[in-house]
Write a protein that holds these residues in place. Sequence first.
Motif, mmCIF file in Angstrom:
data_model
loop_
_atom_site.group_PDB
_atom_site.id
_atom_site.type_symbol
_atom_site.label_atom_id
_atom_site.label_comp_id
_atom_site.label_asym_id
_atom_site.label_seq_id
_atom_site.Cartn_x
_atom_site.Cartn_y
_atom_site.Cartn_z
ATOM 1 N N SER A 31 5.920 69.087 34.574
ATOM 2 C CA SER A 31 5.621 69.479 35.595
ATOM 3 C C SER A 31 6.273 70.488 36.434
ATOM 4 N N GLN A 32 7.536 70.292 36.407
ATOM 5 C CA GLN A 32 8.579 71.285 37.275
ATOM 6 C C GLN A 32 8.560 72.548 36.769
ATOM 7 N N ALA A 35 5.416 74.324 37.242
ATOM 8 C CA ALA A 35 5.465 74.715 39.061
ATOM 9 C C ALA A 35 6.242 76.047 39.200
ATOM 10 N N LEU A 60 -1.242 74.811 42.496
ATOM 11 C CA LEU A 60 -1.257 73.362 41.981
ATOM 12 C C LEU A 60 -2.229 73.421 40.801
ATOM 13 N N THR A 63 -0.505 73.465 37.679
ATOM 14 C CA THR A 63 0.431 72.470 37.572
ATOM 15 C C THR A 63 0.017 71.441 36.959
ATOM 16 N N TYR A 68 -6.170 68.998 40.055
ATOM 17 C CA TYR A 68 -6.511 70.079 41.143
ATOM 18 C C TYR A 68 -7.554 70.927 40.418
ATOM 19 N N TYR A 75 0.853 74.492 47.299
ATOM 20 C CA TYR A 75 1.597 73.796 48.028
ATOM 21 C C TYR A 75 2.635 74.938 48.408
ATOM 22 N N GLU A 107 4.986 64.238 48.109
ATOM 23 C CA GLU A 107 4.697 64.154 46.576
ATOM 24 C C GLU A 107 4.868 65.266 45.906
ATOM 25 N N PHE A 108 5.144 66.430 46.551
ATOM 26 C CA PHE A 108 5.412 67.654 45.748
ATOM 27 C C PHE A 108 6.850 68.352 45.803
ATOM 28 N N LEU A 111 8.344 69.073 42.522
ATOM 29 C CA LEU A 111 8.036 70.146 41.785
ATOM 30 C C LEU A 111 8.985 71.219 42.115
ATOM 31 N N THR A 112 9.303 71.318 42.954
ATOM 32 C CA THR A 112 10.364 72.414 43.532
ATOM 33 C C THR A 112 11.984 72.206 43.759
ATOM 34 N N LEU A 123 -0.020 71.338 52.240
ATOM 35 C CA LEU A 123 -0.991 71.372 51.449
ATOM 36 C C LEU A 123 -2.138 72.193 51.786
#
Length: 151
Positions: A31-32, A35, A60, A63, A68, A75, A107-108, A111-112, A123
């Motif tokens: 997922s990263q 992203a 998103l 990702t 989504y 995000y 929650e995101f 990701l970063t 969001l």
Amino acid sequence: MKFLLPILLLLLTFLGCAQKNAFERFHLKNSQELAEDNLQSSKIVNTKAEVVAIVTAVYLNKTDPKIYKDYEYFYLYLYKKNKKSKVEFYLNDTPAILVEKLPVQNEFTALTSFHAKWNKYYLVGFTKQKKDTLHLKIQLGQNSTILTFKH
């Protein structure tokens, strides 16, 4: 024989690297990686070419397309010099239908791997777009920037 040894060494060198990619050294989750592939940053400048804000957005839908899928989701995190400036979001000149302010830890964040208390986190959702190219416009007062994503 002169050429055999250098060729074998060269062959072993390239074969040893063939199964690796740039993200392996960073120990990122899938997922990263997605992203990072769908992340863009930009500065928002005023008419005097002074930076008034810095924005980073992750698309998103790319990702996690299972979650989504009904709308276009982004995000965003934003640093703005003037804390009172009103921020607006547009996708292909259509205003956002969802703007949710998020806490620093959300929650995101994973990701970063970026979470600074001086940023504002959002969001943002838009109606589903039919175009292949998405132009995400971040409007801060009279100043703006556009980030372009592929659908």
